[in-house]
Scaffold this motif. Structure first.
Motif: not given
Length: 143
Positions: A25, A84, A88
């Motif tokens: 991420r 996301p 996340g």
């Protein structure tokens, strides 16, 4: 984007949510990813710029080979944009989980410019297979 490397096992929850590893991420944050089932035993997440390249390839395939239309339609009809959430997590639809044999523990694998989602046992079986000319391939890439 520096690329996706490594593998992590995370659990798909009862709502179909899967947490992406923090390292995956880092670059994308809450940018959309394209979730698609192109390989029989895994799902693939493409960052938007990489997916744009795939779309160009699909368009080119259609122009060069009109008989590829059913394949292109099958891929694009089942593609899904996922974003996301603040934690996340992405949503992996039940039908896609079933198609790829993923339920519960899911292996999240960095595949350089994309992320693959695997059933851990299937991944182990696939990657345990002998690779013809493995030493030559390694030399070609890493020498």
């Amino acid at each position: 984007m520096s690329g996706f490397l490594g593998s992590y096992t995370h659990q798909i929850d009862e709502k179909g949510r899967l947490s992406l590893p923090a390292s995956f991420r880092r670059d994308g944050g809450e940018e959309p990813l394209i979730l698609v089932h192109v390989n029989p035993d895994s799902l693939t997440l493409f960052p938007r710029p990489v997916w744009s390249d795939m779309e160009a390839r699909l368009r080119d395939m259609l122009r060069r080979n009109p008989r590829s239309r059913p394949y292109v339609l099958r891929v694009t009809a089942n593609a899904l944009e996922v974003v996301p959430d603040k934690q996340g997590r992405i949503l992996v639809p039940q039908r896609m989980q079933k198609e790829a044999g993923i339920a519960g523990p899911t292996l999240i694998v960095g595949a350089i410019d994309r992320i693959e989602l695997w059933n851990p046992e299937t991944f182990d079986a696939v990657t345990a297979q002998a690779v013809p000319d493995e030493e030559l391939l390694a030399h070609e890439i890493f020498a």
